[in-house]
Write a protein that holds these residues in place. Sequence first.
Motif, short mmCIF file in Angstrom:
data_model
loop_
_atom_site.label_atom_id
_atom_site.label_comp_id
_atom_site.label_asym_id
_atom_site.label_seq_id
_atom_site.Cartn_x
_atom_site.Cartn_y
_atom_site.Cartn_z
N VAL A 306 -34.70 -3.63 -34.50
CA VAL A 306 -33.80 -3.02 -35.58
C VAL A 306 -33.51 -4.27 -36.65
CG1 VAL A 306 -33.29 -1.00 -34.51
CG2 VAL A 306 -31.54 -2.69 -34.47
N GLU A 307 -33.30 -3.82 -37.79
CA GLU A 307 -32.98 -4.48 -38.83
C GLU A 307 -31.62 -5.30 -38.97
OE1 GLU A 307 -33.88 -2.83 -42.57
OE2 GLU A 307 -36.07 -2.96 -42.43
N ASN A 308 -30.54 -4.39 -38.48
CA ASN A 308 -29.09 -5.16 -38.43
C ASN A 308 -28.20 -4.39 -37.33
OD1 ASN A 308 -28.01 -2.51 -39.45
ND2 ASN A 308 -29.25 -2.97 -41.50
N ASN A 309 -26.97 -5.08 -37.38
CA ASN A 309 -26.09 -4.60 -36.17
C ASN A 309 -25.77 -3.22 -36.21
OD1 ASN A 309 -26.17 -7.20 -35.04
ND2 ASN A 309 -24.38 -7.87 -36.34
N LYS A 310 -25.72 -2.79 -37.44
CA LYS A 310 -25.21 -1.48 -37.64
C LYS A 310 -25.87 -0.43 -37.08
CE LYS A 310 -23.33 2.03 -40.82
NZ LYS A 310 -24.05 3.21 -40.17
N ILE A 311 -27.41 -0.59 -37.31
CA ILE A 311 -28.24 0.40 -36.91
C ILE A 311 -28.49 0.20 -35.52
CG2 ILE A 311 -30.81 0.73 -36.93
CD1 ILE A 311 -30.92 -0.18 -39.71
N ALA A 312 -28.26 -0.91 -34.89
CA ALA A 312 -28.31 -1.32 -33.47
C ALA A 312 -27.09 -0.35 -32.65
CB ALA A 312 -28.48 -2.78 -33.07
N LEU A 313 -26.10 -0.80 -33.36
CA LEU A 313 -24.87 0.06 -32.64
C LEU A 313 -24.92 1.53 -32.78
CD1 LEU A 313 -22.03 -0.38 -31.40
CD2 LEU A 313 -21.09 -0.22 -33.65
N ASP A 314 -25.63 2.20 -33.75
CA ASP A 314 -25.75 3.49 -33.82
C ASP A 314 -26.61 4.06 -32.90
OD1 ASP A 314 -24.00 3.82 -35.98
OD2 ASP A 314 -25.38 3.93 -37.46
N LEU A 315 -27.98 3.25 -32.66
CA LEU A 315 -28.94 3.66 -31.84
C LEU A 315 -28.19 3.61 -30.38
CD1 LEU A 315 -32.76 2.56 -31.65
CD2 LEU A 315 -31.27 2.14 -29.69
N ILE A 316 -27.56 2.39 -30.06
CA ILE A 316 -26.95 2.51 -28.60
C ILE A 316 -25.83 3.28 -28.24
CG2 ILE A 316 -25.47 0.86 -27.43
CD1 ILE A 316 -26.55 -1.47 -28.93
N ASN A 317 -25.17 3.77 -29.35
CA ASN A 317 -24.29 4.81 -29.21
C ASN A 317 -24.77 6.37 -28.94
OD1 ASN A 317 -21.49 4.17 -28.96
ND2 ASN A 317 -21.55 3.49 -31.06
N GLU A 318 -25.94 6.35 -29.52
CA GLU A 318 -26.88 7.53 -29.52
C GLU A 318 -27.35 7.91 -27.98
OE1 GLU A 318 -29.06 11.09 -30.04
OE2 GLU A 318 -27.42 10.30 -31.15
N TYR A 319 -27.74 6.48 -27.54
CA TYR A 319 -28.58 6.54 -26.05
C TYR A 319 -27.08 6.60 -25.14
CZ TYR A 319 -30.94 4.53 -22.22
OH TYR A 319 -31.58 4.27 -20.65
N GLY A 320 -26.27 6.05 -25.10
CA GLY A 320 -25.19 6.13 -24.23
C GLY A 320 -25.60 5.41 -23.06
N PRO A 321 -25.62 4.21 -23.01
CA PRO A 321 -26.30 3.61 -21.62
C PRO A 321 -25.07 3.72 -20.42
CG PRO A 321 -25.48 1.94 -23.25
CD PRO A 321 -25.64 3.15 -23.67
N GLU A 322 -25.69 3.63 -19.21
CA GLU A 322 -24.77 3.33 -18.08
C GLU A 322 -24.20 2.20 -18.00
OE1 GLU A 322 -25.15 3.50 -13.25
OE2 GLU A 322 -27.06 3.11 -14.48
N HIS A 323 -25.13 1.02 -18.17
CA HIS A 323 -24.59 -0.40 -18.12
C HIS A 323 -25.03 -1.00 -19.47
CE1 HIS A 323 -25.70 0.27 -13.91
NE2 HIS A 323 -24.57 -0.36 -13.82
N PHE A 324 -24.23 -1.68 -20.31
CA PHE A 324 -24.29 -2.04 -21.70
C PHE A 324 -23.92 -3.76 -21.81
CE2 PHE A 324 -22.53 -2.31 -26.20
CZ PHE A 324 -23.65 -2.74 -26.82
N ILE A 325 -24.92 -4.60 -21.75
CA ILE A 325 -24.47 -6.04 -21.91
C ILE A 325 -24.66 -6.42 -23.40
CG2 ILE A 325 -25.41 -8.35 -21.53
CD1 ILE A 325 -26.59 -7.11 -18.73
#
Length: 427
Positions: A306-325
């Motif tokens: 993804v192009e930037n941190n904001k998009i990355a964070l939005d995508l990660i919150n959408e996924y809701g991972p069990e473990h997040f590194i």
Amino acid sequence: MKVISNPPKSDWSTILQRPTQTVEAIEETVTAIFDDVKRNGNDGIKRYTAIFDGVDLDDLYVSEKEIKEANSVVSDELKAAIVVSKANIYKFHEAQKTKKVLVETTEGVECWQEKRPIQKVGLYIPGGTAPLFSSVLMLAIPAQIAGCKEIILATPPNKQGEINPAIIYAAQQCGVTKILKVGGIQAIAALTFGTETVPKVYKIFGPGNQYVTVAKQLATKYGVAIDMPAGPSELLVVADETANASFVASDLLSQAEHGTDSQVILVSTSKEKIVEVEKEITNQIIKLPRKDIAKKAIENSKLIYVENNKIALDLINEYGPEHFIVCTSTNNFYVDGIENAGSVFIGDYTPESAGDYASGTNHTLPTNGYSKAYSGVNLDAFQKAISFQKISEKGIKNIGKSIEILADAEGLQAHKNAVTLRLESLK
């Protein structure tokens, strides 16, 4: 692993789909086994243990002899490692104790809250391809701290009808009261209904495969609580150009080796880093004893640019991972912004396996996007919060009129009368 570049938000739900079967595809099997165990008790348990685990059990429980043998078989080195892990897990969960909360809401009206342990709990420990004795520590230690009176552990036997000695040893170190040689759906059914020899519990904890996850969900229909829907393991790593590719690859593979239905995802703002990590995965995976399992899990996994941190964070919150590194030059951005994750690991020297074993945090966590609504296992999971109130004559005079008005407005005359009689007695 499939490489995906700049996916539009409209495609995220499809891209981030877990490799799990639907509840509908599994529920019929689970329901049939539940019904059998409910009707036939131990006979039903033994029948399904023979079918699924390939062993005919004479006794459902680990014997005193087996406990003594396990103590002598487990190496001193492993015992010492378990001691370290236990100490850190105990310290972190002991710190979660809370004092009684007492408030005088109005003069003469005292309200307080106290925690009480859940009396009977069932701990499910997967067997399968790996003996997860670490899960014994993660579940039994907070149960012990909370003061649960009965701690029943269930785990599948091998084809010789034996339980891994490390599981037995860990259970003995953490206050487990009984160890059942039963796994899978039939174990959850036994803990749900109880049998001639297996006590019915009030809450079931522990991870498992898709069948165990659905079985736990079905248990709630019969009045048994569960910790959370905890199914196949998953990990998401966010990494930028500053991340160590070999570290990232090792973390992805550490989750991939859990099972063929595990899923790992890398989200990165650097195309070059994705290429580096992919090469590292190829180099590292061939050296793993469980490489065949890891390879299958990798097939379910994604490398997402993804192009930037904001998009990355939005995508990660959408996924809701069990473990997040988080391995970036802007770690605080992700730490402050993460809303949906089971457990977060920050920086190059915080591997997910530390949380699995010995840092002190709990590794029993919500999967399949349930981190959007569920917490991981903690001390509170083994306790109930009970509220108390005590009202004096002065107190009922202070709030009585308001109660009467509110009850009358809702049309609940008996509620109003319960206050009116007391007020009149004080005139």
